[in-house]
Scaffold this motif. Structure first.
Motif, PDB file in Angstrom:
ATOM      1  N   UNK A   1     -21.101  16.550  70.100  1.00 55.84           N
ATOM      2  CA  UNK A   1     -20.236  15.800  71.007  1.00 55.84           C
ATOM      3  C   UNK A   1     -19.432  16.688  71.967  1.00 55.84           C
ATOM      4  N   UNK A   2     -19.370  16.244  73.223  1.00 53.72           N
ATOM      5  CA  UNK A   2     -18.515  16.929  74.214  1.00 53.72           C
ATOM      6  C   UNK A   2     -17.937  15.865  75.112  1.00 53.72           C
ATOM      7  N   UNK A   3     -16.695  16.008  75.525  1.00 54.37           N
ATOM      8  CA  UNK A   3     -16.181  15.024  76.474  1.00 54.37           C
ATOM      9  C   UNK A   3     -17.004  15.093  77.767  1.00 54.37           C
ATOM     10  N   UNK A   4     -17.229  13.920  78.408  1.00 53.76           N
ATOM     11  CA  UNK A   4     -17.986  13.898  79.654  1.00 53.76           C
ATOM     12  C   UNK A   4     -17.072  14.410  80.774  1.00 53.76           C
ATOM     13  N   UNK A   5     -17.466  15.483  81.435  1.00 54.79           N
ATOM     14  CA  UNK A   5     -16.552  16.049  82.443  1.00 54.79           C
ATOM     15  C   UNK A   5     -16.781  15.441  83.820  1.00 54.79           C
ATOM     16  N   UNK A   6     -17.862  14.666  83.984  1.00 54.44           N
ATOM     17  CA  UNK A   6     -18.190  14.088  85.285  1.00 54.44           C
ATOM     18  C   UNK A   6     -18.849  12.731  85.056  1.00 54.44           C
ATOM     19  N   UNK A   7     -18.437  11.708  85.817  1.00 55.27           N
ATOM     20  CA  UNK A   7     -19.056  10.385  85.655  1.00 55.27           C
ATOM     21  C   UNK A   7     -20.507  10.448  86.128  1.00 55.27           C
ATOM     22  N   UNK A   8     -21.364   9.591  85.548  1.00 52.10           N
ATOM     23  CA  UNK A   8     -22.801   9.617  85.873  1.00 52.10           C
ATOM     24  C   UNK A   8     -23.031   9.379  87.370  1.00 52.10           C
ATOM     25  N   UNK A   9     -22.265   8.440  87.956  1.00 52.46           N
ATOM     26  CA  UNK A   9     -22.413   8.107  89.378  1.00 52.46           C
ATOM     27  C   UNK A   9     -22.062   9.322  90.236  1.00 52.46           C
ATOM     28  N   UNK A  10     -21.017  10.022  89.826  1.00 54.23           N
ATOM     29  CA  UNK A  10     -20.573  11.188  90.596  1.00 54.23           C
ATOM     30  C   UNK A  10     -21.613  12.296  90.557  1.00 54.23           C
ATOM     31  N   UNK A  11     -22.352  12.376  89.461  1.00 48.41           N
ATOM     32  CA  UNK A  11     -23.363  13.421  89.320  1.00 48.41           C
ATOM     33  C   UNK A  11     -24.418  13.281  90.405  1.00 48.41           C
ATOM     34  N   UNK A  12     -24.885  12.021  90.664  1.00 46.10           N
ATOM     35  CA  UNK A  12     -25.932  11.790  91.670  1.00 46.10           C
ATOM     36  C   UNK A  12     -25.484  12.336  93.023  1.00 46.10           C
ATOM     37  N   UNK A  13     -24.277  11.934  93.412  1.00 44.55           N
ATOM     38  CA  UNK A  13     -23.713  12.373  94.685  1.00 44.55           C
ATOM     39  C   UNK A  13     -23.633  13.888  94.758  1.00 44.55           C
ATOM     40  N   UNK A  14     -22.959  14.405  93.781  1.00 43.68           N
ATOM     41  CA  UNK A  14     -22.626  15.815  93.793  1.00 43.68           C
ATOM     42  C   UNK A  14     -23.883  16.684  93.741  1.00 43.68           C
TER      43      UNK A  14
END
Ligand code: COA
Length: 298
Positions: free
Chosen positions: A265-278
């Protein structure tokens, strides 16, 4: 929950279970008994043992309680002997006895560190060492065609990375896992004994759970560890059935993690939607400026 195993998978087998009077150990005792095994449980507290034995017997399970402390080699020897005297054989040893408490490393005394290593690591070694005689192929009570017995050491995942306030338990369980692998090698080769482990995640309704993850901090834990959810004692008992029955006949030296993936387990540091953009932006940037070419050549 119903067991997916046939009710006779351990028929005629005898299991000795340390810490078998409560928590995970008791659930393993119950499930093994329900699947045909006779059960000897070992523990330090007579009252706990008596209550557990009477519960097991009320389910029609042949069970005895044997008082003893796994830290003491003489207790280990006496208990193993008594289990053999009573049932005439020993097929399975489950080392479920453990000690635990939360303590910052700087506040932990030498004796506190040593006590948990003694219970978990030395205790596991003591029990394995004394039970060897009965578990080995051709040992007393075994017919030589059936091979050796099997051992399961209950471990943890704390030491895979590092765990807050658990230096003593992490060190102890690392030693338990090393013991599992070394015995799997030596006793698998020499005596056809399979030695495996189970590393449970947080399991509801256990003494370990109430000591280590008090209710007050459970919500916080979920934020930090997205895969955090409680397992059931049943989950561990089913893993133990798999490993010690014929289903596990080719499994040796494994410590099976049963934690829903929690240790990853690791906290998610970036939302999935933001990943696509970025990731597109980063990709474009890196194409515009090829890696390896000095900026002066662009
Ligand atoms: N924080 C810091 N140190 C602690 C502690 C705590 N919460 N609890 C015990 N200790 C220290 C003691 O102070 C002592 O060290 P000291 O002599 O330097 O003071 C040392 O640990 C041994 O404690 P003691 O109570 O004498 O040991 P015990 O053999 O009676 O009990 C324990 C062993 C402490 C592990 C006890 O919690 C136990 O019996 N646990 C079994 C059940 C269990 O933990 N189940 C959960 C399994 S996951």
């Amino acid at each position: 929950m119903e067991s997916p195993f046939k009710p006779d998978v351990l028929k005629g087998k005898v299991a000795l279970i340390t810490g078998g009077g409560s928590g995970i150990g008791f659930e393993i005792s119950t499930q093994f008994g329900k699947h045909g095994a006779s059960i000897a449980i070992m523990g330090r507290r007579k009252q706990v043992l008596d209550a557990a034995v009477s519960d097991l017997r009320s389910l029609g399970i042949a069970a005895i309680g044997l008082e003893g402390d796994v830290r003491k080699p003489e207790d280990a020897r006496r208990v193993v002997e008594s289990a053999y005297q009573h049932f005439g054989r020993i097929d399975i040893l489950i080392n479920a006895a453990a000690g635990n408490f939360l303590s910052a490393a700087e506040d932990l005394s030498t004796n506190g560190f040593r006590t948990v290593l003694d219970i978990d690591a030395v205790g596991t070694f003591n029990m394995c060492h004394e039970a060897l005689k009965y578990l080995k192929k051709g040992g007393p009570g075994r017919d030589s065609s059936t091979g050796g017995g099997s051992i399961i050491n209950i471990s943890a995942t704390l030491h895979y990375t590092a765990s807050w306030y658990q230096i003593h338990v992490s060190a102890a369980k690392a030693a338990v896992d090393a013991t599992t692998r070394n015995l799997a090698l030596e006793w698998g080769t020499d005596y056809e004994i399979r030695v495996n482990g189970i590393a449970p995640g947080p399991i509801g309704g256990t003494p370990g759970m109430s000591k280590l993850v008090p209710d007050e901090i459970q919500n916080k834990t979920r934020e930090l560890m997205p895969l955090y959810k409680l397992g059931e004692k049943w989950d561990i008992a089913m893993a133990a059935l798999y490993l010690s029955g014929d289903t596990g006949k080719y499994v040796n030296g494994l410590t099976m993690v049963v934690d829903g993936g929690l240790w990853l387990s690791k906290p998610r540091h970036l939302a999935k939607e933001a990943v696509k953009e970025l990731s597109r932006v980063v990709e474009k940037r890196s194409r515009a400026k090829p890696v390896g070419l000095p900026t002066s050549k662009l």
